[in-house]
Design a protein around this motif. Sequence first.
Motif, PDB file in Angstrom:
ATOM      1  N   HIS A  25       0.861  -1.181   0.000  1.00  0.00           N
ATOM      2  CA  HIS A  25       0.000   0.000   0.000  1.00  0.00           C
ATOM      3  C   HIS A  25       0.899   1.233   0.000  1.00  0.00           C
ATOM      4  CE1 HIS A  25      -2.582  -3.133   1.635  1.00  0.00           C
ATOM      5  NE2 HIS A  25      -3.613  -2.398   1.290  1.00  0.00           N
ATOM      6  N   LYS A  26       0.612   2.162  -0.865  1.00  0.00           N
ATOM      7  CA  LYS A  26       1.327   3.439  -0.931  1.00  0.00           C
ATOM      8  C   LYS A  26       0.320   4.483  -0.463  1.00  0.00           C
ATOM      9  CE  LYS A  26       4.190   5.895  -4.299  1.00  0.00           C
ATOM     10  NZ  LYS A  26       4.637   5.890  -5.710  1.00  0.00           N
ATOM     11  N   ILE A  27       0.448   4.910   0.794  1.00  0.00           N
ATOM     12  CA  ILE A  27      -0.539   5.782   1.424  1.00  0.00           C
ATOM     13  C   ILE A  27      -0.066   7.232   1.297  1.00  0.00           C
ATOM     14  CG2 ILE A  27      -1.787   6.304   3.547  1.00  0.00           C
ATOM     15  CD1 ILE A  27      -1.038   3.395   4.439  1.00  0.00           C
ATOM     16  N   ILE A  28      -0.930   8.083   0.745  1.00  0.00           N
ATOM     17  CA  ILE A  28      -0.609   9.489   0.523  1.00  0.00           C
ATOM     18  C   ILE A  28      -1.209  10.314   1.657  1.00  0.00           C
ATOM     19  CG2 ILE A  28      -0.726  11.391  -1.128  1.00  0.00           C
ATOM     20  CD1 ILE A  28       0.594   8.715  -2.151  1.00  0.00           C
ATOM     21  N   SER A  29      -0.374  11.168   2.256  1.00  0.00           N
ATOM     22  CA  SER A  29      -0.831  12.025   3.347  1.00  0.00           C
ATOM     23  C   SER A  29      -0.251  13.425   3.159  1.00  0.00           C
ATOM     24  CB  SER A  29      -0.378  11.437   4.690  1.00  0.00           C
ATOM     25  OG  SER A  29      -0.804  12.251   5.757  1.00  0.00           O
ATOM     26  N   LYS A  30      -1.106  14.416   3.188  1.00  0.00           N
ATOM     27  CA  LYS A  30      -0.666  15.807   3.030  1.00  0.00           C
ATOM     28  C   LYS A  30       0.113  16.250   4.259  1.00  0.00           C
ATOM     29  CE  LYS A  30      -2.413  20.341   1.667  1.00  0.00           C
ATOM     30  NZ  LYS A  30      -1.254  20.619   0.869  1.00  0.00           N
ATOM     31  N   LYS A  31       1.234  16.922   4.025  1.00  0.00           N
ATOM     32  CA  LYS A  31       2.039  17.425   5.138  1.00  0.00           C
ATOM     33  C   LYS A  31       1.232  18.466   5.897  1.00  0.00           C
ATOM     34  CE  LYS A  31       6.597  16.672   3.128  1.00  0.00           C
ATOM     35  NZ  LYS A  31       7.835  17.299   2.654  1.00  0.00           N
ATOM     36  N   GLU A  32       1.297  18.403   7.209  1.00  0.00           N
ATOM     37  CA  GLU A  32       0.569  19.329   8.073  1.00  0.00           C
ATOM     38  C   GLU A  32       1.545  20.286   8.744  1.00  0.00           C
ATOM     39  OE1 GLU A  32      -2.845  19.454   8.748  1.00  0.00           O
ATOM     40  OE2 GLU A  32      -3.104  18.016   7.119  1.00  0.00           O
ATOM     41  N   ILE A  33       1.163  21.552   8.860  1.00  0.00           N
ATOM     42  CA  ILE A  33       2.016  22.548   9.495  1.00  0.00           C
ATOM     43  C   ILE A  33       1.829  22.528  11.016  1.00  0.00           C
ATOM     44  CG2 ILE A  33       2.453  25.026   9.702  1.00  0.00           C
ATOM     45  CD1 ILE A  33       1.770  25.233   6.722  1.00  0.00           C
ATOM     46  N   LYS A  34       0.597  22.262  11.465  1.00  0.00           N
ATOM     47  CA  LYS A  34       0.319  22.227  12.900  1.00  0.00           C
ATOM     48  C   LYS A  34       1.084  21.097  13.566  1.00  0.00           C
ATOM     49  CE  LYS A  34      -4.298  22.256  11.913  1.00  0.00           C
ATOM     50  NZ  LYS A  34      -5.630  21.854  12.270  1.00  0.00           N
ATOM     51  N   SER A  35       1.600  21.381  14.724  1.00  0.00           N
ATOM     52  CA  SER A  35       2.233  20.307  15.489  1.00  0.00           C
ATOM     53  C   SER A  35       1.306  19.930  16.632  1.00  0.00           C
ATOM     54  CB  SER A  35       3.596  20.748  16.010  1.00  0.00           C
ATOM     55  OG  SER A  35       3.452  21.804  16.919  1.00  0.00           O
ATOM     56  N   SER A  36       1.411  18.696  17.050  1.00  0.00           N
ATOM     57  CA  SER A  36       0.600  18.242  18.182  1.00  0.00           C
ATOM     58  C   SER A  36       1.450  17.317  19.034  1.00  0.00           C
ATOM     59  CB  SER A  36      -0.655  17.521  17.685  1.00  0.00           C
ATOM     60  OG  SER A  36      -0.296  16.302  17.096  1.00  0.00           O
ATOM     61  N   ASN A  37       0.900  16.906  20.150  1.00  0.00           N
ATOM     62  CA  ASN A  37       1.665  16.037  21.035  1.00  0.00           C
ATOM     63  C   ASN A  37       1.548  14.569  20.640  1.00  0.00           C
ATOM     64  OD1 ASN A  37      -0.968  15.757  21.726  1.00  0.00           O
ATOM     65  ND2 ASN A  37      -0.682  16.029  23.913  1.00  0.00           N
ATOM     66  N   VAL A  38       0.864  14.269  19.531  1.00  0.00           N
ATOM     67  CA  VAL A  38       0.749  12.900  19.042  1.00  0.00           C
ATOM     68  C   VAL A  38       2.040  12.553  18.298  1.00  0.00           C
ATOM     69  CG1 VAL A  38      -0.563  11.358  17.547  1.00  0.00           C
ATOM     70  CG2 VAL A  38      -1.738  13.164  18.802  1.00  0.00           C
ATOM     71  N   GLU A  39       2.579  11.360  18.572  1.00  0.00           N
ATOM     72  CA  GLU A  39       3.818  10.945  17.936  1.00  0.00           C
ATOM     73  C   GLU A  39       3.601  10.604  16.467  1.00  0.00           C
ATOM     74  OE1 GLU A  39       6.454   8.151  19.693  1.00  0.00           O
ATOM     75  OE2 GLU A  39       5.815   8.687  21.715  1.00  0.00           O
ATOM     76  N   ASN A  40       4.652  10.776  15.678  1.00  0.00           N
ATOM     77  CA  ASN A  40       4.626  10.369  14.274  1.00  0.00           C
ATOM     78  C   ASN A  40       4.639   8.848  14.173  1.00  0.00           C
ATOM     79  OD1 ASN A  40       4.728  13.023  13.441  1.00  0.00           O
ATOM     80  ND2 ASN A  40       6.882  12.985  12.923  1.00  0.00           N
ATOM     81  N   ILE A  41       4.082   8.341  13.078  1.00  0.00           N
ATOM     82  CA  ILE A  41       4.190   6.916  12.815  1.00  0.00           C
ATOM     83  C   ILE A  41       5.664   6.579  12.583  1.00  0.00           C
ATOM     84  CG2 ILE A  41       1.856   6.664  11.900  1.00  0.00           C
ATOM     85  CD1 ILE A  41       3.099   6.751   9.090  1.00  0.00           C
ATOM     86  N   LYS A  42       6.015   5.325  12.785  1.00  0.00           N
ATOM     87  CA  LYS A  42       7.413   4.916  12.666  1.00  0.00           C
ATOM     88  C   LYS A  42       7.530   3.671  11.796  1.00  0.00           C
ATOM     89  CE  LYS A  42       8.692   6.868  17.059  1.00  0.00           C
ATOM     90  NZ  LYS A  42       8.700   6.717  18.464  1.00  0.00           N
ATOM     91  N   VAL A  43       8.636   3.596  11.058  1.00  0.00           N
ATOM     92  CA  VAL A  43       8.927   2.435  10.229  1.00  0.00           C
ATOM     93  C   VAL A  43       9.037   1.204  11.130  1.00  0.00           C
ATOM     94  CG1 VAL A  43      10.649   1.412   8.678  1.00  0.00           C
ATOM     95  CG2 VAL A  43      10.046   3.826   8.447  1.00  0.00           C
ATOM     96  N   ASN A  44       8.516   0.095  10.642  1.00  0.00           N
ATOM     97  CA  ASN A  44       8.470  -1.222  11.302  1.00  0.00           C
ATOM     98  C   ASN A  44       7.394  -1.331  12.375  1.00  0.00           C
ATOM     99  OD1 ASN A  44      10.447  -2.508   9.743  1.00  0.00           O
ATOM    100  ND2 ASN A  44      12.055  -1.584  10.981  1.00  0.00           N
ATOM    101  N   ASN A  45       6.670  -0.253  12.676  1.00  0.00           N
ATOM    102  CA  ASN A  45       5.540  -0.347  13.590  1.00  0.00           C
ATOM    103  C   ASN A  45       4.286  -0.714  12.804  1.00  0.00           C
ATOM    104  OD1 ASN A  45       7.231   0.389  15.630  1.00  0.00           O
ATOM    105  ND2 ASN A  45       6.143   2.241  16.187  1.00  0.00           N
ATOM    106  N   THR A  46       3.302  -1.238  13.513  1.00  0.00           N
ATOM    107  CA  THR A  46       2.057  -1.665  12.893  1.00  0.00           C
ATOM    108  C   THR A  46       0.918  -0.748  13.327  1.00  0.00           C
ATOM    109  OG1 THR A  46       2.809  -3.955  12.865  1.00  0.00           O
ATOM    110  CG2 THR A  46       0.450  -3.599  12.664  1.00  0.00           C
ATOM    111  N   TYR A  47       0.071  -0.377  12.346  1.00  0.00           N
ATOM    112  CA  TYR A  47      -1.068   0.500  12.601  1.00  0.00           C
ATOM    113  C   TYR A  47      -2.266  -0.029  11.825  1.00  0.00           C
ATOM    114  CZ  TYR A  47       2.753   3.597  13.929  1.00  0.00           C
ATOM    115  OH  TYR A  47       3.881   4.123  14.504  1.00  0.00           O
TER     116      TYR A  47
END
Length: 137
Positions: free
Chosen positions: A59-81
């Motif tokens: 799956h090649k998932i497209i996500s628009k870059k967001e300027i707002k920052s939040s306290n939610v962590e970024n997704i990480k390679v090798n993690n499962t979601y």
Amino acid sequence: MKNLILFIILFFGCKTSKLNTKNEDGFKIESVACRITNIDSIESYYIVYAETLIDHIGHKIISKKEIKSSNVENIKVNNTYKFKLVWVSEPPPLERKGNYLDFRRCKIYFPLVKICTEPGYELYETDDLKGLKYKNL
């Protein structure tokens, strides 16, 4: 007896609607658990490469870059979601012969950013990602 008939109708009705889930534009929606294999970016979009856990479909998932920052962590390679993915690749022309995954199909995003399929990877979008932030924690 009425309860049995009601159960059968509900069971088969729910099963059928789950298989044919589509959004308002008619694109197929699927809910899958994926392992992130790579994260790339082009212009103002992230490209998240993921594969399903069971059958290893790309799956090649497209996500628009967001300027707002939040306290939610970024997704990480090798993690499962778990993502609710919307398939946005255009199907290949029917008159072409061969594996449809080998045919390059592209989607144009604003402002003139062209993102294409790759062999083994279809294009998807999801509301579960805002930039690289995973919403469903």
